[in-house]
Design a protein around this motif. Structure first.
Motif, short mmCIF file in Angstrom:
data_model
loop_
_atom_site.label_atom_id
_atom_site.label_comp_id
_atom_site.label_asym_id
_atom_site.label_seq_id
_atom_site.Cartn_x
_atom_site.Cartn_y
_atom_site.Cartn_z
N GLU A 50 0.83 -1.21 0.00
CA GLU A 50 0.00 0.00 0.00
C GLU A 50 0.86 1.27 0.00
OE1 GLU A 50 -3.38 0.29 -0.39
OE2 GLU A 50 -3.19 -1.86 -0.80
N ILE A 51 1.96 1.25 0.74
CA ILE A 51 2.87 2.40 0.75
C ILE A 51 3.44 2.61 -0.65
CG2 ILE A 51 5.12 3.21 1.59
CD1 ILE A 51 4.33 1.87 4.31
N LYS A 53 2.11 1.75 -3.49
CA LYS A 53 1.05 2.31 -4.34
C LYS A 53 0.92 3.81 -4.12
CE LYS A 53 -2.80 -0.10 -3.81
NZ LYS A 53 -3.89 -1.06 -3.69
N GLY A 54 1.03 4.23 -2.86
CA GLY A 54 0.93 5.66 -2.56
C GLY A 54 2.08 6.45 -3.14
N TRP A 55 3.30 5.92 -3.00
CA TRP A 55 4.46 6.63 -3.55
C TRP A 55 4.42 6.67 -5.07
CZ3 TRP A 55 6.98 9.86 -0.85
CH2 TRP A 55 7.27 9.64 0.49
N GLY A 57 1.69 6.49 -6.99
CA GLY A 57 0.46 7.08 -7.52
C GLY A 57 0.61 8.57 -7.82
N ASP A 59 0.12 12.62 -7.55
CA ASP A 59 0.07 13.56 -6.44
C ASP A 59 -1.35 14.06 -6.25
OD1 ASP A 59 2.78 13.32 -6.07
OD2 ASP A 59 3.29 15.11 -7.22
N SER A 60 -1.73 14.30 -5.02
CA SER A 60 -3.06 14.81 -4.71
C SER A 60 -3.06 16.33 -4.85
CB SER A 60 -3.44 14.44 -3.28
OG SER A 60 -4.68 15.03 -2.93
#
Length: 74
Positions: A50-51, A53-55, A57, A59-60
């Motif tokens: 999951e980490i 995927k966050g890195w 993915g 940017d918000s």
């Protein structure tokens, strides 16, 4: 090594031995530790995935304060 158990844990261990699946209390504890290790390794691997995927993915567009505020409002 000296290990203390609660009454409820002792009863659980005794019930497991009584089923005949385990020959003694030590076998129950060894199996529990093995299962704990498998579970812990899976949880850590899932968190790493999951980490990543966050890195990897996008940017918000929201700021960190906006994200935190949205979680607090739930």
């Amino acid at each position: 090594m000296n290990i203390s158990f609660t009454k409820k844990q002792e009863e659980y261990i005794a019930k497991q031995v009584a089923t005949g699946e385990y020959q003694n209390n030590s076998e129950v504890i060894r199996d529990a530790l093995r299962l704990h290790s498998v579970y812990r390794d899976k949880v850590i691997e899932d968190l790493r995935r999951e980490i990543e995927k966050g890195w990897s993915g996008p940017d918000s567009p929201r700021s960190m304060d906006e994200i935190i505020a949205s979680k607090k409002n739930r």
